[in-house]
Design an enzyme around this catalytic site. Structure first.
Site, PDB file in Angstrom:
ATOM      1  N   ARG A  20       0.201  14.236  13.689  1.00  0.00           N
ATOM      2  CA  ARG A  20       0.713  14.082  12.328  1.00  0.00           C
ATOM      3  C   ARG A  20       0.706  15.377  11.501  1.00  0.00           C
ATOM      4  NH1 ARG A  20      -1.440   8.544   9.810  1.00  0.00           N
ATOM      5  NH2 ARG A  20       0.422   8.745   8.559  1.00  0.00           N
ATOM      6  N   CYS A  54      -5.569  12.741  13.702  1.00  0.00           N
ATOM      7  CA  CYS A  54      -5.606  11.355  13.249  1.00  0.00           C
ATOM      8  C   CYS A  54      -5.594  10.455  14.467  1.00  0.00           C
ATOM      9  CB  CYS A  54      -4.361  11.163  12.391  1.00  0.00           C
ATOM     10  SG  CYS A  54      -3.947   9.490  12.014  1.00  0.00           S
ATOM     11  N   LYS A  65       0.839  -1.215   0.000  1.00  0.00           N
ATOM     12  CA  LYS A  65       0.000   0.000   0.000  1.00  0.00           C
ATOM     13  C   LYS A  65       0.869   1.259   0.000  1.00  0.00           C
ATOM     14  CE  LYS A  65      -1.706   1.587   4.090  1.00  0.00           C
ATOM     15  NZ  LYS A  65      -1.459   3.003   4.413  1.00  0.00           N
ATOM     16  N   ASN A  66       1.831   1.315   0.920  1.00  0.00           N
ATOM     17  CA  ASN A  66       2.571   2.561   1.093  1.00  0.00           C
ATOM     18  C   ASN A  66       3.599   2.818  -0.011  1.00  0.00           C
ATOM     19  OD1 ASN A  66       1.031   3.108   3.267  1.00  0.00           O
ATOM     20  ND2 ASN A  66       2.564   2.553   4.805  1.00  0.00           N
ATOM     21  N   ARG A 106      -8.905  -0.478   4.332  1.00  0.00           N
ATOM     22  CA  ARG A 106      -8.068   0.574   3.729  1.00  0.00           C
ATOM     23  C   ARG A 106      -6.709   0.015   3.346  1.00  0.00           C
ATOM     24  NH1 ARG A 106      -7.136   5.722   7.095  1.00  0.00           N
ATOM     25  NH2 ARG A 106      -5.794   5.928   5.299  1.00  0.00           N
ATOM     26  N   ASP A 153       4.432   0.297  12.096  1.00  0.00           N
ATOM     27  CA  ASP A 153       3.263  -0.376  11.521  1.00  0.00           C
ATOM     28  C   ASP A 153       3.154  -1.846  11.958  1.00  0.00           C
ATOM     29  OD1 ASP A 153       2.571   1.963  10.296  1.00  0.00           O
ATOM     30  OD2 ASP A 153       3.379   1.440   8.334  1.00  0.00           O
TER      31      ASP A 153
HETATM   32  N1  EPU Z   1       6.054  14.453  11.213  1.00  0.00           N
HETATM   33  C1  EPU Z   1       6.115  15.775  11.539  1.00  0.00           C
HETATM   34  N2  EPU Z   1       6.033  16.696  10.524  1.00  0.00           N
HETATM   35  C2  EPU Z   1       5.896  16.332   9.218  1.00  0.00           C
HETATM   36  C3  EPU Z   1       5.837  14.976   8.896  1.00  0.00           C
HETATM   37  C4  EPU Z   1       5.922  14.040   9.923  1.00  0.00           C
HETATM   38  O1  EPU Z   1       6.232  16.132  12.710  1.00  0.00           O
HETATM   39  O2  EPU Z   1       5.821  17.230   8.372  1.00  0.00           O
HETATM   40  C5  EPU Z   1       6.139  13.428  12.280  1.00  0.00           C
HETATM   41  C6  EPU Z   1       4.871  12.585  12.398  1.00  0.00           C
HETATM   42  O3  EPU Z   1       3.870  13.228  13.157  1.00  0.00           O
HETATM   43  C7  EPU Z   1       5.389  11.315  13.016  1.00  0.00           C
HETATM   44  C8  EPU Z   1       6.793  11.194  12.412  1.00  0.00           C
HETATM   45  O4  EPU Z   1       7.134  12.493  11.935  1.00  0.00           O
HETATM   46  O5  EPU Z   1       5.479  11.480  14.404  1.00  0.00           O
HETATM   47  C9  EPU Z   1       6.928  10.222  11.270  1.00  0.00           C
HETATM   48  O6  EPU Z   1       5.861  10.378  10.362  1.00  0.00           O
HETATM   49  P1  EPU Z   1       6.001  10.111   8.808  1.00  0.00           P
HETATM   50  O7  EPU Z   1       5.885  11.414   8.100  1.00  0.00           O
HETATM   51  O8  EPU Z   1       7.178   9.265   8.512  1.00  0.00           O
HETATM   52  O9  EPU Z   1       4.672   9.279   8.536  1.00  0.00           O
HETATM   53  P2  EPU Z   1       3.848   9.329   7.201  1.00  0.00           P
HETATM   54  O10 EPU Z   1       4.740   9.567   6.065  1.00  0.00           O
HETATM   55  O11 EPU Z   1       2.663  10.212   7.391  1.00  0.00           O
HETATM   56  C10 EPU Z   1       4.084   6.809   6.571  1.00  0.00           C
HETATM   57  C11 EPU Z   1       3.160   5.657   6.339  1.00  0.00           C
HETATM   58  C12 EPU Z   1       2.553   5.235   7.680  1.00  0.00           C
HETATM   59  C13 EPU Z   1       3.715   4.817   8.593  1.00  0.00           C
HETATM   60  C14 EPU Z   1       4.698   5.984   8.755  1.00  0.00           C
HETATM   61  C15 EPU Z   1       5.920   5.629   9.558  1.00  0.00           C
HETATM   62  C16 EPU Z   1       2.383   6.099   4.094  1.00  0.00           C
HETATM   63  C17 EPU Z   1       1.255   6.475   3.200  1.00  0.00           C
HETATM   64  N3  EPU Z   1       2.117   6.087   5.422  1.00  0.00           N
HETATM   65  O12 EPU Z   1       3.302   7.844   7.144  1.00  0.00           O
HETATM   66  O13 EPU Z   1       1.736   4.119   7.424  1.00  0.00           O
HETATM   67  O14 EPU Z   1       3.212   4.472   9.858  1.00  0.00           O
HETATM   68  O15 EPU Z   1       5.147   6.406   7.438  1.00  0.00           O
HETATM   69  O16 EPU Z   1       6.587   4.551   9.005  1.00  0.00           O
HETATM   70  O17 EPU Z   1       3.467   5.806   3.634  1.00  0.00           O
HETATM   71  C18 EPU Z   1       0.047   2.573   7.874  1.00  0.00           C
HETATM   72  O18 EPU Z   1       0.308   2.040   6.788  1.00  0.00           O
HETATM   73  O19 EPU Z   1      -0.714   2.034   8.732  1.00  0.00           O
HETATM   74  C19 EPU Z   1       0.631   3.874   8.185  1.00  0.00           C
HETATM   75  C20 EPU Z   1       0.147   4.681   9.121  1.00  0.00           C
END
Ligand code: EPU
Length: 427
Positions: free
Chosen positions: A122, A117, A22-23, A398, A306
């Protein structure tokens, strides 16, 4: 709203094919916005988030063709709208990924700010800060991020925190910028590497994906490509835990074992016997009880957040006491409250769960709160005594491709019923 009903007991045994990730699939589909030529993506999983992404791309004017084997051809030659509306972003935060590609190719984008969320606040500040460094002007207006730019300009970007979609958004934007962009403290997840490989096949010049420094030399335009999505390491890990805690035996095919190293290591530590080949993993549960294992989540290649909920469950029925520390998201322990209702002995203190294994969980009606928490509850239902009803399973649809069918294939007693089924039964 559909529910799942599971009856516990019985070891899960058999062979399964793992679906596309998915990701990885979501950013890959969105990368079609970077080119006027056709991008073909194969091995797309059958998921609600994929349908949501198709709806989002469709609203922007991307023409999509899907065949029965779930390959998608995306043609973004006539993008007519540069807005990702609240209604879609609120159901899928990954929609933020259109921001970089749209502003890079069309000079403008409006994306609704994702709200809170279930697993944490996030924020998307790193996406915004990075695009500003590339020369975009960004305002927040009426709940929308509005970005405007001439041609983006390469820059050195340091990510304060490691962010998966943040890295992906900026990497995509930088492919069309003038000059060289360096992303420091980049996410190293396999899904980032998969996206970089696809972008390079489209004519981009991205080096260093999979390390913490990614260097992108911008090009004038990108072309089409034909790309195969990597397997879903989290789906694979989830089924491995299911087999391990049910006393089962499982062979997974179409999987990349080295992308699951931290998870396999913990399963071995818990007493499972594991063998791997190029594209398969074999697991046999220990003869006696599973052993508890301490977990600390962190960005790749460390233990994935995850997989945290699934390992909380493993520890809930293991021999011994374990500590699970969640360092990526601030509120990703909702499953703990539900597991306690099934008899688990878990204490929560901030981002740490202390879990004392019990011999058996018992059934209870439970509620799914986010994708991975739902998976944990489904697996809990499969080892609990009696019948467990799992509500709000739209979360699981999802991100897990036909999870009930796949678990049934392994001998699980699981069925899906329509939302009003139980009322009907008691009426
Ligand atoms: N963060 C910030 N600011 C930002 C972006 C992130 O503070 O601008 C923080 C987040 O709040 C979090 C940390 O940085 O505490 C890491 O978040 P990240 O941005 O890496 O998460 P994401 O990109 O939103 C993806 C996956 C998630 C997975 C996380 C961590 C996708 C679509 N989603 O989310 O997947 O948990 O990386 O590996 O790639 C899932 O599949 O169940 C899922 C939630």
């Amino acid at each position: 709203m559909d529910k799942l009903i599971t009856t516990g007991g019985g070891a899960l045994k058999g062979k399964l094919r793992i679906s596309g990730a998915k990701n990885a699939a979501l950013p890959l589909m969105i990368s079609s916005l970077l080119t006027a030529e056709v991008l073909t993506i194969r091995n797309i999983p059958h998921l609600h988030d994929i349908t949501t992404t198709m709806e989002l791309l469709g609203q922007l004017g991307v023409k999509l063709q899907v065949d029965e084997k779930l390959s998608i051809e995306a043609d973004a030659s006539e993008v007519s709208r540069l807005v990702a509306p609240y209604e879609l972003v609120r159901t899928m935060r990954a929609s933020i990924l259109v921001l970089g590609p749209l502003v890079a190719r069309f000079g403008h984008a409006e994306v609704s700010l994702p709200g809170g969320c279930a697993i944490g606040s996030r924020p998307v500040n790193l996406h915004i800060k990075g695009l500003e460094a590339l020369g975009a002007e960004i305002t927040i207006d009426g709940g929308y991020i509005k970005a405007t730019a001439g041609r983006l300009q390469g820059a050195r970007i340091f990510m304060d925190l490691i962010s998966v979609t943040g890295t992906e958004n900026l990497m995509m934007a930088a492919t069309l910028a003038q000059g060289v962009t360096t992303i420091e403290n980049a996410a190293r997840e396999p899904e980032v590497v998969d996206l970089a490989n696809c972008l390079n096949a489209m004519g981009a010049n991205v080096q260093g994906a999979g390390t913490d420094e990614i260097v992108i030399e911008g090009v004038e335009k990108l072309g089409g490509a034909d790309h195969w999505v990597i397997p879903d390491r989290i789906e694979a890990g989830t089924f491995l835990v299911a087999a391990a805690i049910s006393g089962g035996e499982l062979e997974l095919v179409d999987v990349i074992p080295r992308q699951l190293e931290s998870v396999l290591e913990k399963l071995r530590e818990a007493g499972a016997h594991i063998e791997t080949g190029d594209n398969w993993i074999y697991l046999k549960a220990p003869e006696g009880p599973i052993k508890s294992v301490n977990i600390r989540t962190a960005p790749y290649p460390a233990f994935p957040t995850d997989m945290q909920a699934q390992f909380v469950l493993l520890n809930a029925v293991a021999e011994g006491t374990a500590t699970v520390v969640e360092t990526v998201f601030e509120n990703r322990f909702m499953h703990v409250h539900e597991l306690r209702r099934m008899g688990a002995n878990i204490e929560l203190d901030g981002n740490t769960a202390v879990i004392r294994g019990v011999e058996k969980l018992h059934s209870a009606p439970v509620m799914a709160t986010d994708l991975r928490a739902s998976a944990c509850l489904v697996l809990a239902g499969l080892i609990a005594e009696g019948e467990t009803i799992i509500d709000r399973i739209y979360h699981i649809d999802r991100g897990y491709d036909c999870i009930d069918e796949k678990l049934s294939q392994l001998g699980a007693n699981i069925r899906r019923v329509p939302g009003n089924y139980l009322n009907r039964k008691t009426a």
